[in-house]
Design a protein around this motif. Sequence first.
Motif, short mmCIF file in Angstrom:
data_model
loop_
_atom_site.label_atom_id
_atom_site.label_comp_id
_atom_site.label_asym_id
_atom_site.label_seq_id
_atom_site.Cartn_x
_atom_site.Cartn_y
_atom_site.Cartn_z
N SER A 108 0.84 -1.20 0.00
CA SER A 108 0.00 0.00 0.00
C SER A 108 0.88 1.25 0.00
O SER A 108 1.84 1.33 0.76
CB SER A 108 -0.89 -0.03 1.25
N GLY A 109 0.57 2.19 -0.89
CA GLY A 109 1.32 3.44 -0.96
C GLY A 109 2.54 3.38 -1.85
O GLY A 109 3.27 4.37 -1.96
N CYS A 110 2.78 2.24 -2.52
CA CYS A 110 4.00 2.13 -3.34
C CYS A 110 3.89 2.84 -4.68
O CYS A 110 4.88 2.96 -5.40
CB CYS A 110 4.39 0.66 -3.54
N GLY A 111 2.67 3.30 -5.04
CA GLY A 111 2.55 4.09 -6.28
C GLY A 111 1.76 3.44 -7.40
O GLY A 111 1.75 3.96 -8.52
N LYS A 112 1.04 2.36 -7.12
CA LYS A 112 0.31 1.65 -8.18
C LYS A 112 -0.78 2.51 -8.81
O LYS A 112 -0.86 2.62 -10.03
CB LYS A 112 -0.32 0.36 -7.62
N THR A 113 -1.62 3.10 -7.96
CA THR A 113 -2.72 3.91 -8.49
C THR A 113 -2.17 5.13 -9.22
O THR A 113 -2.66 5.50 -10.30
CB THR A 113 -3.65 4.36 -7.34
N THR A 114 -1.12 5.73 -8.66
CA THR A 114 -0.50 6.88 -9.32
C THR A 114 0.02 6.49 -10.70
O THR A 114 -0.23 7.20 -11.69
CB THR A 114 0.66 7.42 -8.44
N GLN A 157 -10.22 2.14 -8.28
CA GLN A 157 -10.09 1.45 -6.99
C GLN A 157 -11.35 1.68 -6.14
O GLN A 157 -11.87 0.76 -5.53
CB GLN A 157 -8.85 1.97 -6.27
N1 LIG Z 1 -3.30 13.30 -4.53
C1 LIG Z 1 -2.25 13.04 -3.75
N2 LIG Z 1 -1.58 14.01 -3.11
C2 LIG Z 1 -0.51 13.76 -2.33
N3 LIG Z 1 -0.01 12.53 -2.11
C3 LIG Z 1 -0.64 11.51 -2.71
C4 LIG Z 1 -1.79 11.69 -3.56
N4 LIG Z 1 -2.20 10.49 -4.02
C5 LIG Z 1 -1.35 9.60 -3.50
N5 LIG Z 1 -0.41 10.18 -2.72
C6 LIG Z 1 0.70 9.50 -2.01
O1 LIG Z 1 1.51 8.88 -3.00
C7 LIG Z 1 1.91 7.58 -2.60
C8 LIG Z 1 1.46 6.57 -3.64
O2 LIG Z 1 0.03 6.49 -3.59
P1 LIG Z 1 -0.79 5.48 -4.50
O3 LIG Z 1 -2.22 5.77 -4.28
O4 LIG Z 1 -0.28 5.59 -5.90
O5 LIG Z 1 -0.36 4.09 -3.87
P2 LIG Z 1 -0.96 2.61 -4.13
O6 LIG Z 1 0.21 1.73 -4.40
O7 LIG Z 1 -2.05 2.67 -5.14
O8 LIG Z 1 -1.54 2.26 -2.69
P3 LIG Z 1 -2.83 1.32 -2.30
O9 LIG Z 1 -2.36 -0.12 -2.45
O10 LIG Z 1 -3.07 1.68 -0.85
O11 LIG Z 1 -3.95 1.68 -3.19
C9 LIG Z 1 1.34 7.37 -1.21
O12 LIG Z 1 2.36 7.61 -0.29
C10 LIG Z 1 0.23 8.41 -1.09
O13 LIG Z 1 0.11 8.86 0.24
#
Ligand SMILES: Nc1ncnc2c1ncn2[C@@H]1O[C@H](COP(=O)(O)OP(=O)(O)OP(=O)(O)O)[C@@H](O)[C@H]1O
Length: 223
Positions: free
Chosen positions: A41-47, A91
């Motif tokens: 979680s938080g590794c950047g997948k959604t980004t 998501q």
């Molecule tokens: N809009 C935003 N503004 C600031 N920080 C953000 C934003 N969206 C995500 N982050 C941060 O960027 C990092 C990556 O977030 P992301 O949502 O891409 O992770 P993820 O791998 O999809 O996590 P998860 O498995 O929980 O969905 C996290 O540390 C999050 O706190």
Amino acid sequence: MIELRQITKIYNKGKFNEVVAVQDVSLKIEDGKIVVLTGPSGCGKTTLLSIMGLILTPTSGEILYDGEPVLESSDYWKTNFRKENFGFVFQHINLLPQYTALENILLPLYAKDTDPGDFMDRAVELLSKLGVIERANHLVEQLSGGEQQRVAFVRALIKDPKYLFADEPTVFVDEDTSRIIYRLLQDLRDKGKTIVVSTHDPELIKIADEVHRMDRGRLVQTK
Ligand SMILES: Nc1ncnc2c1ncn2[C@@H]1O[C@H](COP(=O)(O)OP(=O)(O)OP(=O)(O)O)[C@@H](O)[C@H]1O
Ligand SMILES: [Mg+2]
């Protein structure tokens, strides 16, 4: 084909709450593949999915679709490219709760030269295939999480997009719905579609052609 070149995304750059969400990611995704992004979680997948889907602009780096760089194009061009070529399953499912399943599928199609009615047969076919046809005229707020997820897939696929981006699509669903989703993704792959999916689901990882593991914004492993 999607090609990412040295993609970096920094949220709130230069501020106290700066986050480097994606760091120097380079990746080629061939057509006709199921490609998984996984990692904590938080590794950047959604980004990263949002960047590939041209919803979010990276801080630096380049994206090429079929060899053509796209980031310098206008927002108008990107919006059209997205509408014509991409399907998204988010998501957090984000259907409109006070509209019916069918309205959620057809409403986004309203446009100057499009009659959503032309997509009715395909909507019925996809709703049937995913086992939610009896829910077509029910309000989304009255559907279960798994039913909503299946409706979200129908909405994503209604225009037969070449690329499907799905963010943790089996989190809210039971095993039967998960199996329907695995089958659907495999059928799409067999038709030559390109599927990028973020997931922790081991069964979904099993059907992937490629698995990319991320950690703190970086790609750390590819299988
Ligand atoms: N809009 C935003 N503004 C600031 N920080 C953000 C934003 N969206 C995500 N982050 C941060 O960027 C990092 C990556 O977030 P992301 O949502 O891409 O992770 P993820 O791998 O999809 O996590 P998860 O498995 O929980 O969905 C996290 O540390 C999050 O706190
Ligand atoms: Mg996420």
